[in-house]
Design a protein around this motif. Structure first.
Motif, mmCIF file in Angstrom:
data_model
loop_
_atom_site.group_PDB
_atom_site.id
_atom_site.type_symbol
_atom_site.label_atom_id
_atom_site.label_comp_id
_atom_site.label_asym_id
_atom_site.label_seq_id
_atom_site.Cartn_x
_atom_site.Cartn_y
_atom_site.Cartn_z
ATOM 1 N N GLU A 29 0.895 -1.178 -0.083
ATOM 2 C CA GLU A 29 0.022 0.067 -0.144
ATOM 3 C C GLU A 29 0.913 1.278 -0.086
ATOM 4 O O GLU A 29 1.801 1.272 0.771
ATOM 5 C CB GLU A 29 -0.959 -0.027 1.232
ATOM 6 C CG GLU A 29 -1.941 -1.092 1.395
ATOM 7 C CD GLU A 29 -3.028 -0.824 2.073
ATOM 8 O OE1 GLU A 29 -3.216 0.266 2.563
ATOM 9 O OE2 GLU A 29 -3.750 -1.935 2.596
ATOM 10 N N GLY A 46 -2.230 3.645 -3.499
ATOM 11 C CA GLY A 46 -2.498 2.394 -4.264
ATOM 12 C C GLY A 46 -2.287 1.226 -3.608
ATOM 13 O O GLY A 46 -1.828 1.035 -2.364
ATOM 14 N N ILE A 47 -2.925 0.048 -4.175
ATOM 15 C CA ILE A 47 -2.930 -1.103 -3.340
ATOM 16 C C ILE A 47 -2.285 -2.085 -4.604
ATOM 17 O O ILE A 47 -2.892 -2.224 -5.637
ATOM 18 C CB ILE A 47 -4.214 -1.718 -3.132
ATOM 19 C CG1 ILE A 47 -4.961 -0.767 -2.007
ATOM 20 C CG2 ILE A 47 -4.102 -3.200 -2.498
ATOM 21 C CD1 ILE A 47 -6.289 -0.971 -1.883
ATOM 22 N N ASP A 48 -1.164 -2.911 -4.358
ATOM 23 C CA ASP A 48 -0.668 -3.754 -5.200
ATOM 24 C C ASP A 48 -0.609 -5.054 -4.488
ATOM 25 O O ASP A 48 0.243 -5.108 -3.636
ATOM 26 C CB ASP A 48 0.605 -3.198 -5.675
ATOM 27 C CG ASP A 48 0.838 -3.517 -7.095
ATOM 28 O OD1 ASP A 48 0.424 -4.493 -7.583
ATOM 29 O OD2 ASP A 48 1.689 -2.847 -7.688
ATOM 30 N N LEU A 49 -1.109 -6.099 -5.244
ATOM 31 C CA LEU A 49 -1.202 -7.240 -4.560
ATOM 32 C C LEU A 49 -0.737 -8.402 -5.607
ATOM 33 O O LEU A 49 -1.544 -8.162 -6.881
ATOM 34 C CB LEU A 49 -2.698 -7.718 -3.969
ATOM 35 C CG LEU A 49 -2.963 -9.040 -3.618
ATOM 36 C CD1 LEU A 49 -2.136 -9.269 -2.360
ATOM 37 C CD2 LEU A 49 -4.474 -9.315 -3.297
#
Lengths: 475, 448
Positions: A29, A46-49
């Motif tokens: 995040e 941002g959320i990067d998964l």
């Protein structure tokens, strides 16, 4: 994801054989704020998964990643990877254990618990401080960024690590103009910390410093050029050590014969005054971590000791090739990349000399107070970096400021020419790029006197190539 | 994800954002699959398969912009991203020129998807990567090390939906090969690279990629420095494009507005030699950076920036265009769903002249043919100053003589553009930048 599921996935990944399988799951995040023309133009979150699965078999590596982090999707990815590399089946150990890290970080103010308006206030404070210095400051840009990264790493050697990394960074760029001439000044701050980073330095201080540097360079005279003694002040940061030897001591380059330091373990590669260390365990530094991106604990590695090359920086793959252990330098930009050997916090150890005496001992030369970015050709060791703030030294005294200087040299030659090493140490942060992957690093050095470097011109450099270039960007 | 699923998701996101309080909203969706194969010594060293997808959302309220992205396309994650974007736009600056694209009736028709890229087997792609390496190694016995050789491809789909009724979608693919080798002779070592990126698989030429790398690595072996002097330099297309990479940001309206371009306030003025025409063209057929629309959904097009040496205009996105009272040039470029659309170039090139590169070199009495530079990233786009390490081949009486290294070329981009005195007809693209061979007169070369 449950541990039992991870074990099943690792087994699928090794179904066609291989030496090592690994899963890396990351949830990141991030928040970034940018301000220019005194306007907060962007606030991005941002959320990067995602998750990456790797299988190593001999000299070959297969890597795949996906944003769909479900058991079904990861099994599919594991199956895909298993087909890409084939090898002898090895015994695998899925009795997951977690190695104990050498360091821990106490985060006082987690970025996800700090209000956006408080982050914005820091940015504005810096902008206003920089603008208040002088009318000649025409533009100021300020950037804030924080990252909260949760990782789960599990491999077929039985390593299981869950970790959270929190990093915060802050940068100010000021542009000064007197109508004809334009100069820039920058400052930055960053660490493996939360919002308490600003206890180290206030944003207003960073703004003042950037503005003053830009103004100073406006008044500066053009840099002389030619070979001359160079004193690198401790506050100049460690671009020189990063470029002159850091990259060349990464094991992948050394093993491929792409480093001027290849095959030189045990040999003298620097003045006996020089000791170079890579240390991921320095509290709160920008390149510090508990575990690297392969689940190996972060550690301190002496690379050059009193001028003798002792060790390279290894990740698991390069360590496997030599039948040794990783030095905890396996890093990656994100789940989208496979890990490769990278620096963490790299520095030249303190010496005995008084920094003032170092300057006094210099009859005529250049004092570098702040270094900019740099670039190196590891194959032959030639490097170049900019001087962001420089002065002339005349008869042991610091005299006028000079602008536009670039320093060029050759790594091993420069390290041999270190004549004095100060008893101080100064850090700088950066994003180091290699094979298109950027990772946070810091580097440091004491005040150093180098017998001679090429200033201004770029004689001695000029053969590098473009696609592989190792640049450090000062952020 | 199919076209209609993508559109449906985009519409849902925009509707949700509006329901939660956005006055205007825009969803950008990307889904891509990538394959990369790296070989060394005729073995696969690394094979990477990537599947990347995500959503970037811009919301506008009270003339303020907020942005958030997520790679997690679960309904819950999407709602969190929308809320974050809305929270962010409470603290950004109010700006009346912030806007999103209007609805367009048509987009350029481009052939961007070659089904062969997905149809060809991985084994065949591995064979191609190995062939590239082999062609480099076999070219010259002095080629000793392969740092990397490989094959890459990417298939992607992009969808933009906004609250003005804009719904745009396309899919594309590209593929490429590269080689990076080291040549050695008498203790000297030099690196060389070759690369080619194409929209059509059949256009890839492994022999050319490999040989290019080998040629570059061996041609500088045994290089020496030259005396300091003023002389013309000839830039081969690759080096000319690295100069264009520094020039292209100065032609962005955003850089101009912020006083960060040496080309600000110079429209209709002569800023370059009359031989120079610079164009950005986002819909050039067959180019990997071409697309029917930009990162805001605005149709791409051809923008002549400098014509016969005279500055015509700048590159715009919807924001800078509204500010200047012009139309967006379709240059709202996004790196991925993780970032906002900012002004950037697409296919950016210097147009062909009418002399062959061979004839151009024949006209040079004494000068440096530049094949490599170091430190380009330190050139200053604001002042235009640059100082670079350079190497290349010395030209004497119109002929190549010996290789040169260890010299510096310094100057200013303004003078660089004005002093281009020959433009050849061999326009060559390196991914998104293209240039023919150029000759620049009267450059200070510092050597020994």
């Amino acid at each position: 994801m449950e541990r039992e599921k991870l074990k099943e996935i690792l087994e699928i990944a090794l179904a066609q054989g291989g030496d090592l399988a690994e899963i890396y799951i990351e949830e990141r995040e991030s928040t970034s704020i940018s301000c220019e023309s005194s306007k907060v133009e962007r606030i991005n979150s941002g959320i990067d998964l995602g998750a990456g699965i790797r299988v190593i078999s001999g000299e070959s590596t297969a890597y795949a990643f996906t944003n769909i982090v479900t058991e079904e999707s990861l099994k599919e990815v594991a199956n895909l990877v298993s087909k890409a590399v084939q090898g002898a089946k090895k015994d695998i150990n899925l009795d997951f254990t977690t190695p104990k890290p050498l360091i821990d970080f106490d985060i006082e103010l987690r970025p996800d618990k700090v209000k956006i308006e408080d982050k914005v206030a820091k940015v504005k404070e810096c902008d206003q401080a920089a603008r208040s210095v002088d009318e000649k400051i025409k533009q100021v840009s300020v950037g804030y960024g924080d990252v909260r990264q949760k990782v789960t790493i599990a491999n077929s050697e039985g390593v299981f690590v869950e970790d959270e990394r929190i990093r915060t960074r802050f940068v100010c760029n000021a542009i000064a103009s007197d109508g004809n001439n334009i100069q820039t000044g920058y400052t930055s701050l960053g660490g493996t910390r939360g919002f308490e980073l600003f206890k180290e330095r206030e944003p207003s201080q960073l703004g003042l410093e950037a503005a003053k540097r830009a103004l100073l360079m406006l008044e500066a005279q053009p840099s002389p050029s030619g070979k001359m003694p160079v004193v690198l002040a401790s506050e100049a940061g460690g671009t020189m050590v990063h470029e002159a030897c850091g990259h060349g001591l990464e094991a992948d380059l050394a093993q491929k014969g792409l480093s001027v330091y290849a095959g030189k373990k045990g040999q003298k590669v620097a003045s006996e005054l020089v000791t170079v260390i890579d240390d991921a365990t320095i509290p709160y530094k920008y390149g510090s971590f508990r575990y690297d991106d392969e689940g190996t604990i972060g550690q301190k590695t002496v690379l050059i000791k009193n001028g003798i090359l002792e060790e390279y920086m290894y990740d698991k793959l390069t360590a496997l090739k030599e039948g040794k252990k990783s030095t905890g330098n396996g890093r990656r930009e994100s789940y989208q990349e496979r890990p490769i050997p990278r620096m963490t916090n790299t520095y030249i150890a303190k010496g005995k000399d008084n920094p003032e005496e170092i300057i006094k001992s210099t009859k005529k030369g250049l004092l570098v107070k702040k270094m900019g970015g740099g670039q190196v050709n590891t194959t032959n060791g030639d490097y170049v970096f900019d001087v962001a703030e420089g002065y002339l030294i005349e008869d042991g005294e610091v005299t006028s400021a000079v602008k536009g200087a670039t320093l060029t040299g050759n790594g091993p030659q420069t390290l041999q020419m270190v004549e004095m090493v100060g008893n101080d140490l100064g850090y700088a942060i950066g994003i180091c790029g290699k094979e298109g992957q950027g990772v946070p690093v810091s580097d440091a050095q004491p005040t150093l006197k180098i017998k001679e470097l090429i200033v201004g011109g770029t004689g001695g450099v000029g053969d590098k190539k473009i696609v592989r270039d190792f640049k450090i960007k000062r952020i | 994800m199919a076209d209609k699923d993508f559109r449906r998701l985009g519409l849902e996101v925009v509707a949700k954002a509006q329901k939660l309080g956005a006055e205007m909203a825009e969803a950008f969706l990307l889904n891509s699959r990538q394959l990369s194969i790296q070989v060394a010594n005729q073995k696969v060293e690394t094979m990477k398969l990537a599947e990347d997808r995500g959503l970037g959302i811009r919301v506008f309220r009270n003339n303020r912009l907020g942005f958030a992205f997520t790679s997690d396309l679960d309904a819950l994650a999407i709602e969190k991203a929308i809320n974050q974007a809305l929270a962010n736009c409470r603290y950004t600056e109010e700006d009346e020129f912030l806007t999103i694209a209007e609805k367009y009736s048509a987009y350029p028709e481009l052939d961007l998807y070659d089904p062969q890229i997905s149809d060809i087997s991985v084994d065949e792609k591995i064979r191609l990567a190995k062939e590239i390496e082999l062609k480099a190694k076999n070219y010259d016995s002095r080629i000793k090390i392969t740092e990397r050789a490989g094959y890459d491809d990417s298939q992607y789909e992009i969808c933009i939906v906004n609250s003005q009724g804009l719904e745009a979608y396309y899919h594309g693919a590209y593929c490429g090969g590269y080689s990076l080798v080291v040549g050695e002779q008498d203790g000297d070592s030099q690196t060389g690279f070759g690369m080619q990126y194409e929209v059509k698989y059949k256009d890839l030429n492994p022999e050319k990629i490999g040989q290019e790398a080998a040629k570059r690595a061996v041609r500088l072996l045994g290089a020496k420095t030259v005396k300091s002097q003023k002389a013309p330099i000839v830039l081969e297309p690759y080096i000319a494009t690295s100069f264009l990479s520094i020039i292209s940001p100065t032609l962005s309206a955003e850089a101009v507005h912020k006083g960060k371009s040496f080309l600000a306030n110079k429209i209709n003025e002569k800023v370059a030699s009359t031989l120079v025409t610079i164009i950005d063209d986002g819909r050039m057929p067959g180019r990997v950076s071409s697309a029917p629309f930009d990162g805001e959904g605005v149709p791409t097009g051809e923008t002549v920036l400098i014509k016969d040496g005279v500055l015509q205009g700048y590159l715009h996105n919807t924001y800078t265009a509204k500010k200047d009272g012009v139309k967006s040039t379709g240059n709202g470029v996004r790196g991925s769903y993780r970032s906002t659309p900012e002004v950037g170039s697409t296919n950016f090139y210097l147009a062909n002249g009418d002399i062959s590169p061979e004839d151009l070199i024949k006209e040079v009495d004494r000068g440096l043919y530049v094949t490599d530079v170091m430190g380009m990233h330190t050139a200053n786009p604001i002042s235009g100053d640059f100082s670079l390490g350079a190497s290349g081949i010395w030209i004497e009486n119109g002929e190549f003589t010996y290789p040169v290294r260890g010299v510096a070329i310094a100057g200013n981009l303004k003078e660089f553009l004005l002093n281009i005195d020959r433009v050849a007809n061999d326009l060559t693209f390196f991914v998104s930048k293209g240039s023919p061979t150029l000759r620049i007169n009267n450059i200070s070369i510092s050597g020994s």
